[in-house]
Design a protein around this motif. Structure first.
Motif, PDB file in Angstrom:
ATOM      1  N   ASP A 291       0.835  -1.209   0.000  1.00 18.05           N
ATOM      2  CA  ASP A 291       0.000   0.000   0.000  1.00 18.05           C
ATOM      3  C   ASP A 291       0.863   1.250   0.000  1.00 18.05           C
ATOM      4  O   ASP A 291       0.575   2.231  -0.709  1.00 18.05           O
ATOM      5  CB  ASP A 291      -0.914   0.013   1.228  1.00 18.05           C
ATOM      6  N   ALA A 292       1.937   1.251   0.795  1.00 16.77           N
ATOM      7  CA  ALA A 292       2.815   2.419   0.867  1.00 16.77           C
ATOM      8  C   ALA A 292       3.487   2.677  -0.481  1.00 16.77           C
ATOM      9  O   ALA A 292       3.583   3.832  -0.932  1.00 16.77           O
ATOM     10  CB  ALA A 292       3.870   2.210   1.952  1.00 16.77           C
ATOM     11  N   ALA A 293       3.942   1.598  -1.139  1.00 15.84           N
ATOM     12  CA  ALA A 293       4.558   1.760  -2.458  1.00 15.84           C
ATOM     13  C   ALA A 293       3.542   2.277  -3.468  1.00 15.84           C
ATOM     14  O   ALA A 293       3.864   3.124  -4.314  1.00 15.84           O
ATOM     15  CB  ALA A 293       5.145   0.429  -2.927  1.00 15.84           C
ATOM     16  N   THR A 294       2.313   1.794  -3.377  1.00 19.05           N
ATOM     17  CA  THR A 294       1.263   2.240  -4.295  1.00 19.05           C
ATOM     18  C   THR A 294       1.001   3.727  -4.137  1.00 19.05           C
ATOM     19  O   THR A 294       0.891   4.467  -5.124  1.00 19.05           O
ATOM     20  CB  THR A 294      -0.034   1.449  -4.040  1.00 19.05           C
ATOM     21  N   VAL A 295       0.912   4.190  -2.894  1.00 16.53           N
ATOM     22  CA  VAL A 295       0.674   5.617  -2.648  1.00 16.53           C
ATOM     23  C   VAL A 295       1.835   6.446  -3.178  1.00 16.53           C
ATOM     24  O   VAL A 295       1.627   7.498  -3.811  1.00 16.53           O
ATOM     25  CB  VAL A 295       0.461   5.873  -1.143  1.00 16.53           C
ATOM     26  N   ALA A 296       3.069   5.990  -2.948  1.00 20.85           N
ATOM     27  CA  ALA A 296       4.228   6.733  -3.439  1.00 20.85           C
ATOM     28  C   ALA A 296       4.197   6.864  -4.964  1.00 20.85           C
ATOM     29  O   ALA A 296       4.497   7.929  -5.518  1.00 20.85           O
ATOM     30  CB  ALA A 296       5.512   6.040  -2.989  1.00 20.85           C
ATOM     31  N   LEU A 297       3.835   5.790  -5.636  1.00 23.76           N
ATOM     32  CA  LEU A 297       3.765   5.837  -7.099  1.00 23.76           C
ATOM     33  C   LEU A 297       2.615   6.715  -7.575  1.00 23.76           C
ATOM     34  O   LEU A 297       2.734   7.414  -8.596  1.00 23.76           O
ATOM     35  CB  LEU A 297       3.620   4.418  -7.650  1.00 23.76           C
ATOM     36  N   ARG A 298       1.514   6.701  -6.849  1.00 22.05           N
ATOM     37  CA  ARG A 298       0.392   7.559  -7.237  1.00 22.05           C
ATOM     38  C   ARG A 298       0.737   9.037  -7.075  1.00 22.05           C
ATOM     39  O   ARG A 298       0.293   9.884  -7.868  1.00 22.05           O
ATOM     40  CB  ARG A 298      -0.852   7.188  -6.429  1.00 22.05           C
ATOM     41  N   VAL A 299       1.524   9.360  -6.055  1.00 18.42           N
ATOM     42  CA  VAL A 299       1.990  10.742  -5.909  1.00 18.42           C
ATOM     43  C   VAL A 299       2.837  11.136  -7.121  1.00 18.42           C
ATOM     44  O   VAL A 299       2.693  12.233  -7.674  1.00 18.42           O
ATOM     45  CB  VAL A 299       2.796  10.904  -4.602  1.00 18.42           C
ATOM     46  N   HIS A 300       3.715  10.234  -7.534  1.00 16.53           N
ATOM     47  CA  HIS A 300       4.533  10.472  -8.732  1.00 16.53           C
ATOM     48  C   HIS A 300       3.660  10.699  -9.963  1.00 16.53           C
ATOM     49  O   HIS A 300       3.871  11.657 -10.723  1.00 16.53           O
ATOM     50  CB  HIS A 300       5.456   9.272  -8.951  1.00 16.53           C
ATOM     51  N   GLU A 301       2.655   9.839 -10.157  1.00 15.56           N
ATOM     52  CA  GLU A 301       1.783   9.973 -11.323  1.00 15.56           C
ATOM     53  C   GLU A 301       0.995  11.281 -11.278  1.00 15.56           C
ATOM     54  O   GLU A 301       0.783  11.935 -12.302  1.00 15.56           O
ATOM     55  CB  GLU A 301       0.827   8.777 -11.403  1.00 15.56           C
ATOM     56  N   ARG A 302       0.564  11.662 -10.092  1.00 13.61           N
ATOM     57  CA  ARG A 302      -0.187  12.917  -9.946  1.00 13.61           C
ATOM     58  C   ARG A 302       0.690  14.113 -10.292  1.00 13.61           C
ATOM     59  O   ARG A 302       0.245  15.063 -10.945  1.00 13.61           O
ATOM     60  CB  ARG A 302      -0.724  13.036  -8.517  1.00 13.61           C
ATOM     61  N   LEU A 304       3.206  14.095 -12.365  1.00 12.92           N
ATOM     62  CA  LEU A 304       3.373  14.096 -13.819  1.00 12.92           C
ATOM     63  C   LEU A 304       2.138  14.667 -14.504  1.00 12.92           C
ATOM     64  O   LEU A 304       2.248  15.434 -15.460  1.00 12.92           O
ATOM     65  CB  LEU A 304       3.646  12.681 -14.320  1.00 12.92           C
ATOM     66  N   ALA A 305       0.957  14.273 -14.034  1.00 14.85           N
ATOM     67  CA  ALA A 305      -0.285  14.758 -14.640  1.00 14.85           C
ATOM     68  C   ALA A 305      -0.425  16.263 -14.480  1.00 14.85           C
ATOM     69  O   ALA A 305      -1.021  16.940 -15.338  1.00 14.85           O
ATOM     70  CB  ALA A 305      -1.482  14.043 -14.012  1.00 14.85           C
ATOM     71  N   ALA A 306       0.150  16.798 -13.385  1.00 16.73           N
ATOM     72  CA  ALA A 306       0.074  18.236 -13.133  1.00 16.73           C
ATOM     73  C   ALA A 306       1.185  19.001 -13.842  1.00 16.73           C
ATOM     74  O   ALA A 306       1.262  20.228 -13.730  1.00 16.73           O
ATOM     75  CB  ALA A 306       0.134  18.504 -11.634  1.00 16.73           C
ATOM     76  N   GLY A 307       2.065  18.266 -14.532  1.00 22.87           N
ATOM     77  CA  GLY A 307       3.151  18.920 -15.253  1.00 22.87           C
ATOM     78  C   GLY A 307       4.382  19.170 -14.430  1.00 22.87           C
ATOM     79  O   GLY A 307       5.310  19.863 -14.877  1.00 22.87           O
ATOM     80  N   ALA A 308       4.434  18.619 -13.212  1.00 22.67           N
ATOM     81  CA  ALA A 308       5.595  18.810 -12.353  1.00 22.67           C
ATOM     82  C   ALA A 308       6.573  17.656 -12.552  1.00 22.67           C
ATOM     83  O   ALA A 308       6.200  16.558 -12.946  1.00 22.67           O
ATOM     84  CB  ALA A 308       5.166  18.876 -10.891  1.00 22.67           C
TER      85      ALA A 308
END
Length: 322
Positions: A291-302, A304-308
């Motif tokens: 779960d912790a790894a999933t959240v970390a990756l979702r932060v990364h994807e978010r 990227l989606a925001a252009g950061a």
């Protein structure tokens, strides 16, 4: 048989090149940008003393030239929806589709588009990556393919496909229970990917610090518990191999997902981790580290989606595992 390889990256490019070298009738379905690179440089394999340059036969979605007997789908899960549409014109009533993706979610997508009877299960093992020039770099010697009918058992069709893939410089096997093999690969790649993600480095980076040698086995236990709840328990010898892989001192190994993360690229977060943790919740299996790894990756994807850009960079340049 006419073979169409969907994607000519580190995995599809490698196996397709070996099949072409062995005299098989191979065509690569690629996007225009990749086609330009391959036409200019050829399909190149380097590393471990290898120096292969081939002239591949290429088509794009707009130039698919009829139906194929075997379609090998070797793209990132994030590119699968587009690839399904691109390859649709190449799939006919007699076509066998063989996917080489991680996780299990891709089977549902391919079954929905082409019918479950047309789609085999597949697992590949290869240690390759693409360099800045778009060449395939070998990082290790293992290279093999396992295929099988989704419903299990043997069939004349799967034996024919295995025969045409064999004798090309890599091992080919038919699994009587391919879903089991796919689940076991999922346990391995999710364990390695979660370890890399949580420590922001390679296996050796984790093992080098106090408590790090226990992290990989704990992640493996979570992933194996999900597989067992799904009806595909991992035998102790196989799980022992996973534990050994993620506790090797000095190891530079990483999952390809982590290399995408480190490079600030989109990852297969949902296909490998989101789907696995969702199944864990449905089974009532606790997976705090996954779960912790999933959240970390979702932060990364978010981001990227925001252009950061990605936050932070790894301190090592490890090898890739697919």
């Amino acid at each position: 048989m006419r073979i169409l390889v969907v994607g000519a990256g580190a995995t599809g490019g490698y196996f397709g090149a070996r099949l072409q070298q062995a005299g098989r009738d191979v065509t690569f379905l690629v996007r225009p940008g990749r086609a330009e690179v391959l036409r200019g440089r050829g399909l190149r394999i380097t590393g471990l003393g290898d120096d292969t340059v081939l002239t591949p036969r290429l088509v794009t979605a707009a130039t698919v030239d009829g139906r194929y007997d075997v379609v090998l789908v070797s793209v990132k899960a994030t590119a699968l929806p587009a690839a399904i549409e691109d390859v649709a014109a190449a799939v006919g009533p007699g076509t066998t589709v063989v996917p080489f993706l991680n996780g299990m979610a891709h089977l549902a997508a391919l079954n929905a588009r082409f019918g479950a009877d047309a789609v085999l299960g597949g697992v590949v093992r290869v240690l390759t990556t693409l360099n800045a020039e778009g060449d395939i770099v070998r990082l290790g010697t293992p290279a093999d393919i396992v295929i099988g009918e989704q419903r299990g058992g043997a069939s004349a069709r799967v034996e024919r496909v295995a025969e045409v893939l064999s004798g090309a410089g890599f091992d080919v096997a038919v699994a009587p229970d391919i879903l089991r093999a796919m689940w076991h690969k999922w346990v391995f790649i999710s364990t390695l990917g979660a370890l890399n993600t949580l420590v922001r480095g390679a296996v050796g980076d984790a093992v080098a610090v106090t408590g790090g040698d226990d992290l990989g086995p704990r992640i493996a236990a979570e992933a194996a518990a999900v597989a067992a709840a799904a009806g595909h328990p991992v035998p102790e010898p196989v799980l022992g191999q996973v534990r050994a892989f993620v506790t090797r001192a000095g190891s530079a190994d990483t999952a390809s997902l982590y290399r995408d993360l480190a490079a600030g690229q989109p990852t297969e977060a949902e296909q490998i981790f989101g789907d696995l943790t969702a199944r864990a919740r449905a089974f009532g299996v606790p997976t705090p580290l996954l779960d912790a790894a999933t959240v970390a990756l979702r932060v990364h994807e978010r981001r990227l989606a925001a252009g950061a850009g990605p936050a932070g960079t790894p301190r090592s340049e490890p090898a890739a595992a697919a």
